[in-house]
Enzyme design. Structure first.
Site, PDB file in Angstrom:
ATOM      1  N   GLY A 167       0.812  -1.206   0.000  1.00 37.65           N
ATOM      2  CA  GLY A 167       0.000   0.000   0.000  1.00 37.65           C
ATOM      3  C   GLY A 167       0.851   1.264   0.000  1.00 37.65           C
ATOM      4  O   GLY A 167       0.571   2.221  -0.722  1.00 37.65           O
ATOM      5  N   THR A 168       1.897   1.243   0.793  1.00 30.94           N
ATOM      6  CA  THR A 168       2.734   2.449   0.916  1.00 30.94           C
ATOM      7  C   THR A 168       3.359   2.827  -0.428  1.00 30.94           C
ATOM      8  O   THR A 168       3.358   4.006  -0.814  1.00 30.94           O
ATOM      9  CB  THR A 168       3.825   2.222   1.983  1.00 30.94           C
ATOM     10  OG1 THR A 168       3.174   1.940   3.235  1.00 30.94           O
ATOM     11  CG2 THR A 168       4.731   3.435   2.138  1.00 30.94           C
ATOM     12  N   ASN A 222      -8.314   3.279   9.316  1.00 30.50           N
ATOM     13  CA  ASN A 222      -7.741   2.074   9.917  1.00 30.50           C
ATOM     14  C   ASN A 222      -7.932   2.003  11.430  1.00 30.50           C
ATOM     15  O   ASN A 222      -7.981   0.917  12.000  1.00 30.50           O
ATOM     16  CB  ASN A 222      -6.252   1.965   9.579  1.00 30.50           C
ATOM     17  CG  ASN A 222      -5.507   3.269   9.715  1.00 30.50           C
ATOM     18  OD1 ASN A 222      -5.927   4.286   9.175  1.00 30.50           O
ATOM     19  ND2 ASN A 222      -4.420   3.255  10.447  1.00 30.50           N
ATOM     20  N   GLN A 254      -7.747  -0.349   3.745  1.00 31.51           N
ATOM     21  CA  GLN A 254      -8.510  -0.986   4.829  1.00 31.51           C
ATOM     22  C   GLN A 254      -9.889  -1.454   4.386  1.00 31.51           C
ATOM     23  O   GLN A 254     -10.514  -2.246   5.076  1.00 31.51           O
ATOM     24  CB  GLN A 254      -8.670  -0.023   6.020  1.00 31.51           C
ATOM     25  CG  GLN A 254      -7.434   0.125   6.857  1.00 31.51           C
ATOM     26  CD  GLN A 254      -7.019  -1.156   7.592  1.00 31.51           C
ATOM     27  OE1 GLN A 254      -7.797  -2.091   7.764  1.00 31.51           O
ATOM     28  NE2 GLN A 254      -5.771  -1.196   8.030  1.00 31.51           N
ATOM     29  N   SER A 313      -3.704  -3.111  -0.736  1.00 32.21           N
ATOM     30  CA  SER A 313      -2.614  -3.884  -0.145  1.00 32.21           C
ATOM     31  C   SER A 313      -3.100  -5.305   0.126  1.00 32.21           C
ATOM     32  O   SER A 313      -4.210  -5.498   0.641  1.00 32.21           O
ATOM     33  CB  SER A 313      -2.173  -3.217   1.159  1.00 32.21           C
ATOM     34  OG  SER A 313      -1.114  -3.945   1.732  1.00 32.21           O
ATOM     35  N   ALA A 314      -2.256  -6.286  -0.200  1.00 27.29           N
ATOM     36  CA  ALA A 314      -2.682  -7.699  -0.117  1.00 27.29           C
ATOM     37  C   ALA A 314      -2.848  -8.183   1.319  1.00 27.29           C
ATOM     38  O   ALA A 314      -3.722  -9.000   1.606  1.00 27.29           O
ATOM     39  CB  ALA A 314      -1.652  -8.579  -0.834  1.00 27.29           C
ATOM     40  N   HIS A 315      -2.018  -7.679   2.230  1.00 28.95           N
ATOM     41  CA  HIS A 315      -1.981  -8.314   3.557  1.00 28.95           C
ATOM     42  C   HIS A 315      -3.142  -7.936   4.464  1.00 28.95           C
ATOM     43  O   HIS A 315      -3.260  -8.451   5.570  1.00 28.95           O
ATOM     44  CB  HIS A 315      -0.633  -8.061   4.246  1.00 28.95           C
ATOM     45  CG  HIS A 315      -0.404  -6.686   4.764  1.00 28.95           C
ATOM     46  ND1 HIS A 315      -0.515  -6.387   6.098  1.00 28.95           N
ATOM     47  CD2 HIS A 315      -0.032  -5.537   4.154  1.00 28.95           C
ATOM     48  CE1 HIS A 315      -0.217  -5.105   6.284  1.00 28.95           C
ATOM     49  NE2 HIS A 315       0.075  -4.564   5.116  1.00 28.95           N
ATOM     50  N   THR A 336      11.721  -7.071 -12.068  1.00 24.84           N
ATOM     51  CA  THR A 336      11.051  -8.373 -12.233  1.00 24.84           C
ATOM     52  C   THR A 336       9.967  -8.512 -11.177  1.00 24.84           C
ATOM     53  O   THR A 336      10.195  -8.228 -10.004  1.00 24.84           O
ATOM     54  CB  THR A 336      12.084  -9.510 -12.125  1.00 24.84           C
ATOM     55  OG1 THR A 336      13.058  -9.312 -13.153  1.00 24.84           O
ATOM     56  CG2 THR A 336      11.430 -10.873 -12.285  1.00 24.84           C
ATOM     57  N   CYS A 347       3.407   4.399  19.010  1.00 24.30           N
ATOM     58  CA  CYS A 347       4.536   4.463  19.921  1.00 24.30           C
ATOM     59  C   CYS A 347       5.775   4.766  19.098  1.00 24.30           C
ATOM     60  O   CYS A 347       6.155   3.971  18.249  1.00 24.30           O
ATOM     61  CB  CYS A 347       4.675   3.116  20.611  1.00 24.30           C
ATOM     62  SG  CYS A 347       5.838   3.157  21.949  1.00 24.30           S
TER      63      CYS A 347
HETATM   64  N1  PLP Z   1      -3.220   2.863   4.211  1.00 27.91           N
HETATM   65  C1  PLP Z   1      -3.908   2.389   5.254  1.00 27.91           C
HETATM   66  C2  PLP Z   1      -5.252   2.963   5.585  1.00 27.91           C
HETATM   67  C3  PLP Z   1      -3.366   1.361   6.046  1.00 27.91           C
HETATM   68  O1  PLP Z   1      -4.058   0.915   7.097  1.00 27.91           O
HETATM   69  C4  PLP Z   1      -2.095   0.845   5.703  1.00 27.91           C
HETATM   70  C5  PLP Z   1      -1.468  -0.213   6.525  1.00 27.91           C
HETATM   71  O2  PLP Z   1      -1.595  -0.250   7.732  1.00 27.91           O
HETATM   72  C6  PLP Z   1      -1.418   1.381   4.599  1.00 27.91           C
HETATM   73  C7  PLP Z   1      -2.020   2.387   3.883  1.00 27.91           C
HETATM   74  C8  PLP Z   1      -0.056   0.901   4.196  1.00 27.91           C
HETATM   75  O3  PLP Z   1      -0.117  -0.353   3.526  1.00 27.91           O
HETATM   76  P1  PLP Z   1       1.156  -1.313   3.504  1.00 27.91           P
HETATM   77  O4  PLP Z   1       1.298  -1.880   4.876  1.00 27.91           O
HETATM   78  O5  PLP Z   1       0.814  -2.383   2.498  1.00 27.91           O
HETATM   79  O6  PLP Z   1       2.316  -0.511   3.071  1.00 27.91           O
END
Ligand code: PLP
Length: 388
Positions: free
Chosen positions: A72-73, A150, A178, A198-200, A237, A324
């Site tokens: 995502g980032t 989030n 999210q 984001s996949a995770h 790649t 934190c």
């Molecule tokens: N945007 C939101 C709202 C998120 O909650 C997160 C991850 O916590 C991200 C972006 C970032 O995604 P990634 O962890 O895949 O970089």
């Protein structure tokens, strides 16, 4: 104390779905580079394109408009590009809401002086009038907003924001990290020009995501240059196994999304009905539309970090709304933006559920909370660790 762990921090990340694990294991056996034209390369390419189609389908986009990234980032950073445009005028400034994820708040490739912040209401929802006012003056803007927060789970009025952004000649990026896998949506239905995923967060592997284009975007400056992968938008790649895991997670999630989340919402509501019995407790954003899996609750005087440790020692993984950094607990920027004082903004605990959460998870969580609740006020929080 039991050895069985209860995981209730699904907004931080999710366990890998069995379908994703199996698909990734198979993909790891492939020798080929997706850019090679021989049979081995074509096999790898086939899996990457299958995953692309699954991700595109999940948000109602065309497969060619999905750019795989390292998460995502990276997708957000790729999107937040000065000079990007849909019409004739390139964007020259960035407007973000006060409750965005740090990846958006940091502005991607915009300079700090180019970034402006839209306020949210006391209910944690974007202030559309403020957005309108900010866009009324000044050059065309890229606007970056999250679909679901989030921390609180609050859903944001993206369709209305999209109308305002486009009427002002701007470009809208939606951080749907999210929301994917928790609520159904379509990229065009939201009026989103670019969207990060984001996949995770939905059972895929960590370290893979996508930027999805919902409009004819010009001037998307690649972050990584080199080979022509991802139609020249992201060199290198491809992370074949990661992408395949993402596709498999999405394909496994979408068909039962509505039913799964209806079940999760019932569990979440039961949890909240019990948490409300704690004196002075506040369920944050309870009066607005929220993700069905998220509870953020605050108790005046509670030290969230201590509570999280207490839960952890009782076998329950939850998270605090506060961050934190450098060993010092910072109040949640989201709660502060909503007008919570710093003390209450340090006292919030986030409990987030997922597709395999069960009644017994909720019972274990409530049992732990019952034990902890009386001991976590400022006065005697130190004793909590001794009790476990
Ligand atoms: N945007 C939101 C709202 C998120 O909650 C997160 C991850 O916590 C991200 C972006 C970032 O995604 P990634 O962890 O895949 O970089």
């Amino acid at each position: 104390m039991t050895n069985e762990r209860v995981y209730l921090d699904w907004n931080a990340t999710t366990p890998l779905r069995a379908e994703a694990r199996a698909a990734m294991a198979a993909a790891l056996e492939l020798a080929g580079n997706p850019s090679s034209i021989h049979a081995e390369g074509r096999a790898a390419r086939g899996l990457v394109e299958q995953a692309r189609a699954a991700v595109a389908d999940a948000v109602g986009a065309a497969a060619r408009d999905v750019v795989f990234t390292s998460g995502g980032t990276e997708a957000i950073t790729l999107a937040l590009t000065p000079g990007l445009r849909i019409g004739p005028q390139p964007v020259e400034r960035l407007v973000v809401s006060a409750i965005e994820h740090a990846a958006v708040l940091s502005g991607g490739r915009f300079a700090p002086a180019q970034i402006e912040v839209v306020e949210v209401t006391r209910e944690g929802v974007l202030d559309l009038d403020h957005l309108r006012r900010l866009l009324a003056d000044g050059p065309p803007a890229m606007v970056s907003l999250m679909l679901a927060n989030n921390e609180t789970g609050a859903l944001q009025p993206i369709e209305q924001a999209s109308e305002i952004v486009h009427a002002a000649g701007g470009v809208l990026h939606v951080d749907a990290v999210q929301a994917l896998g928790k609520v159904p949506f379509r990229i065009k239905g939201l009026g989103s020009d670019l969207m990060s995923l984001s996949a995770h967060k939905l059972g895929g592997p960590k370290g893979v995501g996508a930027l999805v284009l919902g409009a004819d975007i010009q001037g998307l400056d690649p972050l990584l240059r080199g080979g022509g992968q991802e139609l020249g938008r992201r060199a290198g790649t491809e992370n074949v196994a990661g992408i395949v895991g993402f596709g498999a997670a999405v394909a496994a999630t979408m068909p039962t999304l509505v039913d799964d989340m209806a079940r999760v919402e019932k569990l979440r509501n039961r949890l909240e009905a019990n948490l409300r019995q704690t004196e002075d407790s506040v369920i944050v954003c309870e009066s607005v539309a929220r993700l069905p899996n998220t509870t953020l609750f605050a108790v005046p005087g509670l030290r969230a970090e201590t509570a999280v440790i207490g839960f952890d020692l009782a076998g329950v993984a939850v998270s605090s709304g506060s961050a934190c950094s450098s060993g010092k607990v910072q109040p949640s920027h989201v709660l502060q933006a909503m007008g919570f004082g710093p003390e209450l903004a340090k006292s919030a605990i986030r409990i987030s559920l997922g597709w395999s959460s069960s009644e017994s998870d909720i019972e274990a969580c409530l049992k732990a909370w019952k034990k902890l609740a009386g001991n976590l006020t400022k006065r005697d929080h130190e004793t909590v660790l001794e009790r476990f």
